[in-house]
Design a protein around this motif. Structure first.
Motif, short mmCIF file in Angstrom:
data_model
loop_
_atom_site.label_atom_id
_atom_site.label_comp_id
_atom_site.label_asym_id
_atom_site.label_seq_id
_atom_site.Cartn_x
_atom_site.Cartn_y
_atom_site.Cartn_z
N ARG A 267 41.83 40.68 35.08
CA ARG A 267 40.36 40.79 35.02
C ARG A 267 39.89 40.77 33.57
NH1 ARG A 267 38.18 45.16 39.41
NH2 ARG A 267 38.86 44.09 41.31
N ILE B 204 44.01 54.56 40.72
CA ILE B 204 43.16 53.92 39.70
C ILE B 204 41.80 54.63 39.69
CG2 ILE B 204 41.95 51.79 39.13
CD1 ILE B 204 44.22 50.22 40.21
N TYR B 205 41.31 54.92 40.91
CA TYR B 205 40.05 55.65 41.09
C TYR B 205 40.23 56.57 42.28
CZ TYR B 205 39.70 51.57 44.11
OH TYR B 205 39.99 50.58 45.01
N MET C 37 34.28 44.97 36.96
CA MET C 37 33.77 46.04 37.81
C MET C 37 32.24 45.96 37.83
SD MET C 37 36.14 49.20 36.61
CE MET C 37 36.02 48.81 34.88
N GLU D 116 37.16 42.11 32.73
CA GLU D 116 36.52 43.44 32.71
C GLU D 116 35.06 43.40 32.29
OE1 GLU D 116 38.23 45.39 34.34
OE2 GLU D 116 40.34 45.11 33.86
N PRO E 40 33.09 47.57 42.95
CA PRO E 40 32.31 48.60 42.28
C PRO E 40 33.19 49.52 41.45
CG PRO E 40 32.55 49.10 44.62
CD PRO E 40 33.12 47.72 44.41
N PHE E 41 32.68 49.97 40.32
CA PHE E 41 33.33 51.03 39.56
C PHE E 41 33.31 52.29 40.42
CE2 PHE E 41 32.39 54.91 37.13
CZ PHE E 41 33.60 55.06 36.47
N ILE E 42 34.42 53.02 40.42
CA ILE E 42 34.48 54.30 41.14
C ILE E 42 35.09 55.32 40.18
CG2 ILE E 42 35.44 55.54 43.13
CD1 ILE E 42 35.72 52.83 44.55
N TYR F 215 38.30 53.94 32.03
CA TYR F 215 37.87 54.06 33.44
C TYR F 215 39.03 54.30 34.40
CZ TYR F 215 39.08 49.17 32.44
OH TYR F 215 39.70 48.04 31.97
N CYS F 216 40.26 54.07 33.96
CA CYS F 216 41.37 53.94 34.92
C CYS F 216 42.24 55.19 35.00
CB CYS F 216 42.23 52.74 34.52
SG CYS F 216 43.60 52.45 35.66
N1 5AD Z 1 36.93 51.88 39.51
C1 5AD Z 1 36.98 50.61 39.98
N2 5AD Z 1 37.85 49.70 39.54
C2 5AD Z 1 38.72 50.09 38.60
N3 5AD Z 1 39.67 49.43 37.95
C3 5AD Z 1 40.30 50.28 37.10
N4 5AD Z 1 39.73 51.49 37.17
C4 5AD Z 1 38.74 51.40 38.08
C5 5AD Z 1 37.78 52.31 38.58
N5 5AD Z 1 37.73 53.57 38.13
C6 5AD Z 1 39.92 48.00 38.13
C7 5AD Z 1 39.86 47.29 36.79
C8 5AD Z 1 41.26 46.83 36.56
C9 5AD Z 1 41.89 46.86 37.94
C10 5AD Z 1 43.33 47.23 37.89
O1 5AD Z 1 41.18 47.83 38.66
O2 5AD Z 1 38.97 46.18 36.83
O3 5AD Z 1 41.39 45.53 36.04
#
Ligand code: 5AD
Length: 347
Positions: free
Chosen positions: A162, A309-310, A203, A164, A233-235, A70-71
């Motif tokens: 985290r 990261i996002y 997330m 995760e 939120p995941f992004i 995701y990162c």
């Molecule tokens: N969207 C949201 N949060 C993210 N993280 C990493 N990638 C994303 C993403 N795409 C969060 C993860 C990680 C922290 C560094 O950032 O939970 O632990």
């Protein structure tokens, strides 16, 4: 079972069963969200008043040996423009942050082998020497038990790692096969044993996440009893395998923040940057739902652009006096007050 009765139970016992959490999560409506947020805000005010703690986030390196799917900082992302801050640059950030009123510095970075125990311990000692009234939080991923111990002895106070996701099968879908769920959990226990104030987190709306997974996250947090919990939120980030997955929901994130506040009244709960990235007033919504911490980025703006990261990551310009004033006004406008304080967990 009703949402109202569960809010009462959670407020009183600070814990629920898997079935009860599932009921709460499957009965998310704007009306129920308001009831939860109201109860959460009341509990938070009983303990922290209207105070919001702020932390100066310094992103020391975007090199990372991990490959989390995701990162944007994952090692396979060759479009990521890598940087690492020098000790002098980091100390300079602390100095200007201190002048602005920050009393916690969060040193965050990818898992970068440059930052050995010797380098980190030296840095921690210097920061503690210069600012004995400040707390140091580390967010540097997985390191050995010996390493964590040394960092703690050098003066670091808190550690963010985290979890995760609390479901091992889900963890395996978010990470490559050499990054193990069991290791992550073992490290979280180690950090706590050593004596750090520890933050876990997850997330919201990460790919393949189900309601059952979120229930497991809540049960894990209920059992682990962290000092802090980072949820956002995941992004999607365009250069990752998860580029085409949808972003997580702000409403669900706020709903979970309220649940967490009721579960752990004194929890340090940040309204995360990810919330502020998805919607302009996202972090304000987070604060109104029970969050009590904000972590503005005080890294040099040139580096910040590279810490992707996002996509679309929000920035407050809080490394400047004007940017910080603006943030304080925004928080004041919704009835809270950003205070100059280490911001330890109240017991
Ligand atoms: N969207 C949201 N949060 C993210 N993280 C990493 N990638 C994303 C993403 N795409 C969060 C993860 C990680 C922290 C560094 O950032 O939970 O632990």
């Amino acid at each position: 079972m009703t949402v109202v009765s569960l809010i009462e139970k959670l407020s009183k016992d600070h814990k629920l069963s898997a079935q009860e959490f599932e009921f709460l999560l499957t009965h998310q409506s704007s009306e129920n969200a308001m009831l939860l947020a109201k109860a959460a805000d009341q509990v938070r005010r009983e303990i922290y008043g209207n105070q919001v703690y702020f932390r100066g986030l310094i992103e020391i390196s975007n090199f990372c040996k991990c490959d989390c799917l995701y990162c944007g900082l994952r090692r396979s992302n060759h479009n990521c423009d890598r940087y690492r801050m020098s000790e002098a640059e980091i100390l300079q950030c602390c100095e200007s942050g201190y002048q602005l009123g920050f009393r916690t510095f969060v040193l965050q970075g990818g898992e970068d082998a440059f930052f050995t125990d010797a380098v980190m311990c030296d840095l921690i000692r210097k920061i503690k020497h210069n600012y004995p009234d400040c707390a140091i939080t580390l967010s540097l991923g997985e390191r050995s038990k010996e390493s964590y111990q040394m960092l703690f002895e050098a003066g670091a106070d808190r550690y963010l790692l985290r979890h995760e996701t609390a479901n091992p099968a889900h963890y395996a879908r978010l990470h490559p096969s050499n990054q193990l769920f069991d290791n992550r959990m073992a490290y979280l226990n180690t950090l706590k044993q050593i004596g750090f104030a520890v933050g876990c987190g997850f997330m919201v709306g990460s790919p393949y996440q189900t309601t059952a997974d979120l229930v497991r996250d809540l049960l894990f947090i209920q059992e682990y009893q962290p000092d802090m919990c980072g949820i956002g939120p995941f992004i999607p980030q365009k250069d990752t395998p998860f580029a085409d997955f949808p972003a997580g929901s702000i409403d669900l994130t706020c709903y979970l923040l309220s649940i967490l506040r009721l579960m752990m009244p004194n929890l340090l709960l940040p309204a995360t940057t990810a919330l502020g990235t998805l919607r302009q007033n996202g972090r304000e919504l987070g604060l109104c739902s029970g969050a009590n911490v904000i972590m503005p980025n005080i890294s040099p703006p040139a580096n910040r652009k590279k810490y992707i990261i996002y996509d679309g990551k929000h920035s407050d310009r809080a490394e400047t006096a004007e940017g910080l004033e603006e943030l304080k006004k925004r928080v004041a406008a919704i009835g809270y007050q950003i205070v100059t304080d280490r911001g330890d967990k109240k017991i």
